[in-house]
Design a protein around this motif. Structure first.
Motif, mmCIF file in Angstrom:
data_model
loop_
_atom_site.group_PDB
_atom_site.id
_atom_site.type_symbol
_atom_site.label_atom_id
_atom_site.label_comp_id
_atom_site.label_asym_id
_atom_site.label_seq_id
_atom_site.Cartn_x
_atom_site.Cartn_y
_atom_site.Cartn_z
ATOM 1 N N VAL A 271 0.836 -1.298 0.045
ATOM 2 C CA VAL A 271 -0.123 0.238 -0.105
ATOM 3 C C VAL A 271 0.792 1.317 -0.050
ATOM 4 C CG1 VAL A 271 -1.765 1.444 1.318
ATOM 5 C CG2 VAL A 271 -2.031 -0.920 1.238
ATOM 6 N N GLY A 272 1.705 1.406 0.888
ATOM 7 C CA GLY A 272 2.688 2.451 0.938
ATOM 8 C C GLY A 272 3.742 2.505 -0.308
ATOM 9 N N ALA A 273 3.931 1.688 -0.872
ATOM 10 C CA ALA A 273 4.865 1.421 -2.218
ATOM 11 C C ALA A 273 3.906 1.918 -3.222
ATOM 12 C CB ALA A 273 5.152 0.004 -2.520
ATOM 13 N N VAL A 274 2.498 1.461 -3.250
ATOM 14 C CA VAL A 274 1.709 1.918 -4.521
ATOM 15 C C VAL A 274 1.623 3.457 -4.536
ATOM 16 C CG1 VAL A 274 -0.399 1.859 -5.232
ATOM 17 C CG2 VAL A 274 0.567 -0.219 -4.788
ATOM 18 N N GLY A 298 17.453 4.187 5.027
ATOM 19 C CA GLY A 298 17.721 4.492 6.472
ATOM 20 C C GLY A 298 16.118 4.298 7.232
ATOM 21 N N LEU A 299 15.359 5.068 6.370
ATOM 22 C CA LEU A 299 14.035 5.057 6.690
ATOM 23 C C LEU A 299 13.248 3.779 6.821
ATOM 24 C CD1 LEU A 299 12.416 8.274 5.093
ATOM 25 C CD2 LEU A 299 13.172 7.941 7.556
ATOM 26 N N PHE A 300 13.756 2.909 6.065
ATOM 27 C CA PHE A 300 13.320 1.311 5.601
ATOM 28 C C PHE A 300 13.627 0.596 7.106
ATOM 29 C CE2 PHE A 300 14.111 -3.127 4.962
ATOM 30 C CZ PHE A 300 12.995 -3.355 4.044
ATOM 31 N N GLY A 301 15.093 0.948 7.550
ATOM 32 C CA GLY A 301 15.458 0.332 8.609
ATOM 33 C C GLY A 301 14.630 0.621 9.988
ATOM 34 N N ILE A 302 14.587 2.094 10.005
ATOM 35 C CA ILE A 302 13.636 2.706 11.283
ATOM 36 C C ILE A 302 12.252 2.144 11.353
ATOM 37 C CG2 ILE A 302 12.596 4.756 12.127
ATOM 38 C CD1 ILE A 302 14.911 6.402 11.114
ATOM 39 N N ALA A 303 11.642 1.934 10.128
ATOM 40 C CA ALA A 303 10.200 1.585 10.000
ATOM 41 C C ALA A 303 10.248 -0.051 10.640
ATOM 42 C CB ALA A 303 9.385 1.513 8.616
ATOM 43 N N THR A 304 11.094 -0.730 10.119
ATOM 44 C CA THR A 304 11.459 -2.254 10.494
ATOM 45 C C THR A 304 11.531 -2.435 11.820
ATOM 46 O OG1 THR A 304 12.711 -2.593 8.285
ATOM 47 C CG2 THR A 304 12.842 -4.311 10.199
ATOM 48 N N ILE A 305 12.415 -1.463 12.595
ATOM 49 C CA ILE A 305 12.466 -1.524 14.052
ATOM 50 C C ILE A 305 11.169 -1.247 14.553
ATOM 51 C CG2 ILE A 305 13.443 -0.418 16.041
ATOM 52 C CD1 ILE A 305 16.024 0.063 14.095
ATOM 53 N N ALA A 306 10.409 -0.236 14.374
ATOM 54 C CA ALA A 306 9.154 -0.082 15.088
ATOM 55 C C ALA A 306 8.172 -1.067 14.763
ATOM 56 C CB ALA A 306 8.632 1.414 14.115
ATOM 57 N N PHE A 307 8.083 -1.611 13.659
ATOM 58 C CA PHE A 307 7.436 -2.984 13.370
ATOM 59 C C PHE A 307 7.761 -3.951 14.264
ATOM 60 C CE2 PHE A 307 6.951 -7.044 11.363
ATOM 61 C CZ PHE A 307 5.582 -7.348 11.343
ATOM 62 N N GLY A 308 8.846 -4.261 14.530
ATOM 63 C CA GLY A 308 9.476 -5.313 15.483
ATOM 64 C C GLY A 308 8.820 -5.367 16.965
ATOM 65 N N TYR A 309 8.806 -4.095 17.481
ATOM 66 C CA TYR A 309 8.475 -3.887 18.645
ATOM 67 C C TYR A 309 6.632 -3.555 18.709
ATOM 68 C CZ TYR A 309 12.918 -3.210 20.508
ATOM 69 O OH TYR A 309 14.302 -3.127 21.028
ATOM 70 N N SER A 310 6.043 -3.513 17.612
ATOM 71 C CA SER A 310 4.844 -3.098 17.739
ATOM 72 C C SER A 310 4.052 -4.276 18.211
ATOM 73 C CB SER A 310 4.092 -2.646 16.355
ATOM 74 O OG SER A 310 2.749 -2.521 16.394
ATOM 75 N N GLY A 324 7.367 -0.123 3.090
ATOM 76 C CA GLY A 324 7.080 -0.269 1.772
ATOM 77 C C GLY A 324 7.496 1.042 0.870
ATOM 78 N N ALA A 325 6.774 2.186 1.560
ATOM 79 C CA ALA A 325 7.033 3.512 0.606
ATOM 80 C C ALA A 325 8.597 3.802 0.400
ATOM 81 C CB ALA A 325 6.351 4.481 1.463
ATOM 82 N N ALA A 326 9.496 3.405 1.570
ATOM 83 C CA ALA A 326 10.846 3.643 1.502
ATOM 84 C C ALA A 326 11.433 2.668 0.702
ATOM 85 C CB ALA A 326 11.329 3.526 3.017
ATOM 86 N N ASP A 327 10.939 1.488 0.454
ATOM 87 C CA ASP A 327 11.515 0.652 -0.295
ATOM 88 C C ASP A 327 11.165 0.805 -1.791
ATOM 89 O OD1 ASP A 327 12.826 -1.874 -0.947
ATOM 90 O OD2 ASP A 327 10.613 -2.946 -1.464
ATOM 91 N N MET A 328 9.848 1.654 -1.876
ATOM 92 C CA MET A 328 9.853 1.879 -3.402
ATOM 93 C C MET A 328 10.713 2.762 -3.921
ATOM 94 S SD MET A 328 7.576 1.356 -5.928
ATOM 95 C CE MET A 328 8.677 1.799 -7.243
ATOM 96 N N VAL A 329 10.978 3.841 -3.284
ATOM 97 C CA VAL A 329 12.017 4.836 -3.557
ATOM 98 C C VAL A 329 13.210 4.105 -4.041
ATOM 99 C CG1 VAL A 329 13.280 6.947 -2.983
ATOM 100 C CG2 VAL A 329 10.990 6.711 -2.266
ATOM 101 N N SER A 330 13.742 3.181 -3.202
ATOM 102 C CA SER A 330 15.110 2.449 -3.505
ATOM 103 C C SER A 330 14.871 1.882 -4.703
ATOM 104 C CB SER A 330 15.185 1.516 -2.405
ATOM 105 O OG SER A 330 16.356 0.628 -2.739
ATOM 106 N N VAL A 331 13.819 1.104 -4.981
ATOM 107 C CA VAL A 331 13.476 0.232 -6.271
ATOM 108 C C VAL A 331 13.504 1.282 -7.501
ATOM 109 C CG1 VAL A 331 11.744 -1.025 -7.434
ATOM 110 C CG2 VAL A 331 12.297 -1.702 -5.251
ATOM 111 N N TYR A 332 12.773 2.397 -7.211
ATOM 112 C CA TYR A 332 12.583 3.302 -8.349
ATOM 113 C C TYR A 332 13.903 3.753 -8.886
ATOM 114 C CZ TYR A 332 11.525 7.919 -10.454
ATOM 115 O OH TYR A 332 11.514 9.059 -11.380
ATOM 116 N N VAL A 333 14.922 4.325 -7.742
ATOM 117 C CA VAL A 333 16.045 4.777 -8.138
ATOM 118 C C VAL A 333 17.062 3.944 -8.881
ATOM 119 C CG1 VAL A 333 18.277 5.984 -7.225
ATOM 120 C CG2 VAL A 333 15.987 6.579 -6.387
ATOM 121 N N ARG A 334 17.067 2.445 -8.081
ATOM 122 C CA ARG A 334 17.801 1.506 -8.938
ATOM 123 C C ARG A 334 17.542 1.044 -10.045
ATOM 124 N NH1 ARG A 334 16.331 -2.090 -5.453
ATOM 125 N NH2 ARG A 334 15.419 -3.490 -7.014
ATOM 126 N N GLN A 335 16.246 0.851 -10.387
ATOM 127 C CA GLN A 335 16.035 0.231 -11.773
ATOM 128 C C GLN A 335 15.984 1.577 -12.829
ATOM 129 O OE1 GLN A 335 14.852 -2.428 -12.893
ATOM 130 N NE2 GLN A 335 15.472 -3.471 -11.083
#
Length: 429
Positions: A271-274, A298-310, A324-335
């Protein structure tokens, strides 16, 4: 009516987009059930941590074919009609989904059967990914390629949004239902691919030894440190931050939300990625693309930590959407970097190496998360992965200063290889 500057104004791209959407719906609807069934079957005879270990082995089963076939699949994508490769892999996926549907209907699904199908799906993806990645730039003018990449990513992410809850809903109707649905959707993918006509291609030099040609993808990345840095950044970031591999464990034993909640958890990152892909399609990144890539990791890592504790489902969904939103930016730039910096005659081989890195981060990330969860518990594994991802972003900024120096997507005026668009060498596939 689409604007002339939109990739959707091109019929071949519309077929490509619809085929990718159907394929992603099928894959995500099916894979989430494979993971659920594997964990459910294992829980009948194993302790929770040992059952979580099976999720890691599922990731290994999908990755090993890709690792073994990378050189062959990239070379094949540059030598054989990319449309034919994509069609053949869609047919293999139809057989995989149909087989799982039949076993589920008969009540004969076993862990070995799930591992076998996971491996066959890994073979299909090993051939399909470089062929489809290399095919996309052949369908649109170079000027609108960044928008096409964003729209193509949106198709994938939309399928990732709708696929998991669709799979969970259909599984509630019967274990065969999600696999039957995937079989039909893969059929739609094959139909769309059959509608794509011949496309311009750059001829592959047939005078060189095939082994030398297969190694060209690695050689090119060795010379282009910007692309190498972007690809390897994604590899290690997602390898360490593979929270999604633990979603069946979180759904069953941490959040206690069952298979329906698992579908929502799997859909949240997409959802965040779309939403991000839609934004990038309308407003493509133009400046400081390298810096934004590092920030996104970096934001991907922060969101992962927050999910882990939730421990609250709504908060977990928000964290996964941000991830997912942070990962989409990474995918977009890389591709975008890969497609614009790579000559057409090498896109299949470079794409195969990229796919190896990406799948290494996904499948091996699942394996790493499963093994680590078996050792220290799922929560600690997810949190440690998020911390590791942040550390990777910092380290890569030092190891690859080329990333920080990437202001725009425009490649240098002189590339070490032939330019992407060399009409004199192009021929119809």
């Amino acid at each position: 009516m689409f604007r002339s500057t939109s990739p959707f104004s091109i019929p071949a791209f519309r077929y490509y987009w619809l085929g990718r959407l159907a394929s992603t719906l099928a894959q995500n609807g099916m894979v989430v059930i494979i993971g659920w069934q594997a964990y459910d079957i294992a829980r009948r005879t194993m302790a929770p941590r040992d059952a979580a270990l099976q999720l890691g082995w599922i990731g290994v089963a999908q990755f090993l074919p890709l690792m073994a076939l990378t050189l062959i699949t990239g070379w094949t994508a540059d030598r054989v009609d990319r449309r034919f490769i994509a069609r053949l892999t869609a047919f293999l996926e139809i057989l995989c989904a149909g087989s799982l549907a039949w076993m589920a209907f008969q009540g004969t699904t076993t862990l070995p059967a799930l591992f076998t199908v996971a491996a066959l799906l890994g073979v299909a993806r090993a051939f399909a990914a470089p062929a489809l990645q290399a095919l996309s730039p052949n369908l649109v003018p170079r000027a609108i390629l960044p928008s096409a990449i964003a729209m193509s990513s949106m198709a994938w992410q939309t399928g990732a949004v709708l696929g998991p809850p669709l799979g969970g809903f259909l599984y509630a109707l019967g274990p065969a239902a999600p696999y039957m649905s995937s079989t039909i959707l893969f059929g739609v993918t094959l139909t769309m691919l059959l509608l794509i006509g011949p496309v311009p291609r750059t001829a592959l030099d047939r005078g060189r030894h095939p082994w030398a040609q297969m190694m060209d993808g690695f050689s090119y990345l060795g010379r282009n440190r910007l692309v190498l840095g972007a690809i390897s950044l994604d590899l290690f970031a997602v390898l360490l931050g593979g929270a999604t591999a633990m979603l069946p464990v979180y759904a069953k034993d941490v959040l206690h939300v069952g298979s329906e909640g698992l579908g929502a958890l799997r859909a949240a990152p997409a959802v965040g990625a779309v939403l991000t892909a839609i934004w990038l399609g309308r407003r493509p990144l133009k400046v400081n693309v390298g810096l934004k890539l590092l920030i996104a990791v970096g934001l991907f890592g922060i969101a992962t930590i927050a999910f882990g504790y939730s421990r609250i489902l709504p908060l977990s969904l928000v964290c996964l959407a941000a991830l997912g939103a942070a990962d989409m930016v990474s995918v977009y730039v890389r591709q975008t970097l890969i497609q614009l910096y790579t000559p057409d005659s090498m896109r299949g081989r470079v794409g195969a190496v990229s796919t190896l890195f990406v799948s290494g981060s996904n499948e091996l990330g699942e394996a790493e998360s499963g093994f680590l969860a078996a050792a220290i518990g799922p929560v600690a594994a997810v949190v440690a992965g998020g911390v590791g991802t942040i550390m990777v972003a910092v380290i890569w900024a030092k190891l690859f200063p080329e990333i920080l120096r990437a202001r725009t997507f425009d490649p240098p005026q002189t590339l070490e290889d032939a330019p992407i668009d060399t009409p004199a060498t192009e021929k119809a596939a």
